[in-house]
Design a protein around this motif. Sequence first.
Motif, PDB file in Angstrom:
ATOM      1  N   HIS A 109       0.826  -1.217   0.000  1.00  0.00           N
ATOM      2  CA  HIS A 109       0.000   0.000   0.000  1.00  0.00           C
ATOM      3  C   HIS A 109       0.861   1.268   0.000  1.00  0.00           C
ATOM      4  CE1 HIS A 109      -3.806  -2.008   0.042  1.00  0.00           C
ATOM      5  NE2 HIS A 109      -3.448  -2.761   1.063  1.00  0.00           N
ATOM      6  N   GLU A 165     -12.538   2.189  -2.937  1.00  0.00           N
ATOM      7  CA  GLU A 165     -12.111   1.143  -1.998  1.00  0.00           C
ATOM      8  C   GLU A 165     -13.218   0.092  -1.911  1.00  0.00           C
ATOM      9  OE1 GLU A 165      -8.465   1.671  -0.652  1.00  0.00           O
ATOM     10  OE2 GLU A 165      -9.700   0.682   0.875  1.00  0.00           O
ATOM     11  N   SER A 216      -7.753  -3.166  -2.608  1.00  0.00           N
ATOM     12  CA  SER A 216      -8.104  -2.311  -1.466  1.00  0.00           C
ATOM     13  C   SER A 216      -7.604  -2.928  -0.167  1.00  0.00           C
ATOM     14  CB  SER A 216      -9.616  -2.184  -1.349  1.00  0.00           C
ATOM     15  OG  SER A 216     -10.153  -1.684  -2.517  1.00  0.00           O
TER      16      SER A 216
END
Length: 368
Positions: free
Chosen positions: A277, A291, A310
């Motif tokens: 991420h 998301e 996500s």
Amino acid sequence: MEPAHQITSSSKLLFSQVRKIVPPMLERFHKGQLGRVAVIGGCADYTGAPYFSAIASAKLGCDMSHVLCERSAAQVIKGYSPNLMVHPLLPSVDTVKDPKSIDAPALASPIISMLSRLHVLVIGPGLGRDPVTLDVVAEVIKEARSRSIPFVLDADGLLIITEKPSLIKGYKECILTPNVVEFSRLAKALGVKVSSQTGTSKENGDDKTSKGSNACEQLSNALGGVTILQKGPKDIISNGLTCIVNDIQGGLKRSGGQGDTLTGSLGTFLAWRAAYHDRLWDSQERDSRVEARTGVEVQAELDSGDKRLSKSTTLLLAAWAGSSITRESSRRAFEMKGRSMQASDLTDEVHGSFLRLIGEPEGSQVHL
Ligand SMILES: NC(=O)C1=CN([C@@H]2O[C@H](COP(=O)(O)OP(=O)(O)OC[C@H]3O[C@@H](n4cnc5c(N)ncnc54)[C@H](O)[C@@H]3O)[C@@H](O)[C@H]2O)[C@@H](O)CC1
Ligand SMILES: Nc1ncnc2c1ncn2[C@@H]1O[C@H](COP(=O)(O)OP(=O)(O)OP(=O)(O)O)[C@@H](O)[C@H]1O
Ligand SMILES: [Mg+2]
């Protein structure tokens, strides 16, 4: 109650998605970038559990594995392995002046000052039940949550939550890993009717799994959508909205300490997930505009292939991956050692299990 969505993807597809959050091995990376994990646990009674957890995180591929333990356990754990960094930072009734009146935040401060250098905490293996230790660890949980540091809670760490569920209620960056008994305790504390996987002997396997998934979903919802990995004949993973059941074959020996291989593996997958991420490497995926939140959205991401994943999807994948590595390690160790199999035999199988189930991601400069 309508049952939550269940992920229907094949194991093969799930592993190919897990591979996306595993950082490739590149010459440009420096020490620490592939994971800094700390296990908080280890006391006079239990030194094996934090060791098995931390060494599993290291053998899976984390760069730096720490153990933060009680003073009496530190030399012993250091003696098991020079690869681990062991810090005797946990106080106990025996090491404070007045156990009845402690300043828990002050006692927690040496650990809290390490948090900025850590990606993930694994809280609970061999922690014991010393009241001073548990109060101090509760402070660490509060602080880790306020900084959005992901953590895994297991064993005696779950006892803290049984007594103070508000510490983690609604926190989406943690995974709880109860065994059957710990699950019942948590469920009782939160007023959830337990229907564990073990069920009655008359029920068939599917009925038990379905009741187990339902209980797991209810417990997750009672905790505000926290991810629960309920260990057992099948591992059931739920975040309240969607659920994955892992029935990858394990071993037949139920020796103690196998849950510790699980927590250490989860620690490393969560650290890698953070690197994914943080865009530590170019994954060459298309950015996703929204998301995924619901079960159906998570399923769509898993099925789509080329979009960035996500956080809710990668958390489920990390839980699935940790569970799979542990069960496969147990299967392989049992195949070799049979009923003499020990927790340390799983440790030796972690890398082989990773290569068999997940494999090196594309772009890795690995030539083994
Ligand atoms: N080598 C070590 O240092 C080890 C230390 N451990 C630590 O020991 C402490 C206590 O952990 P425990 O797991 O014993 O917790 P508890 O003291 O809460 O005991 C749980 C009890 O439930 C039983 N049980 C477990 N699974 C069951 C199932 N599926 N059905 C019915 N009964 C079941 C166990 O035999 C155990 O007696 C923790 O700090 C833990 O981390 C364990 O992780 C084992 C290895
Ligand atoms: N009946 C079973 N069949 C297959 N695998 C199992 C079974 N029970 C547990 N496991 C696997 O063993 C691992 C450890 O689960 P277990 O229930 O022994 O946890 P634990 O009691 O917390 O372990 P520990 O002794 O480390 O504290 C999990 O990965 C789980 O998938
Ligand atoms: Mg356990």
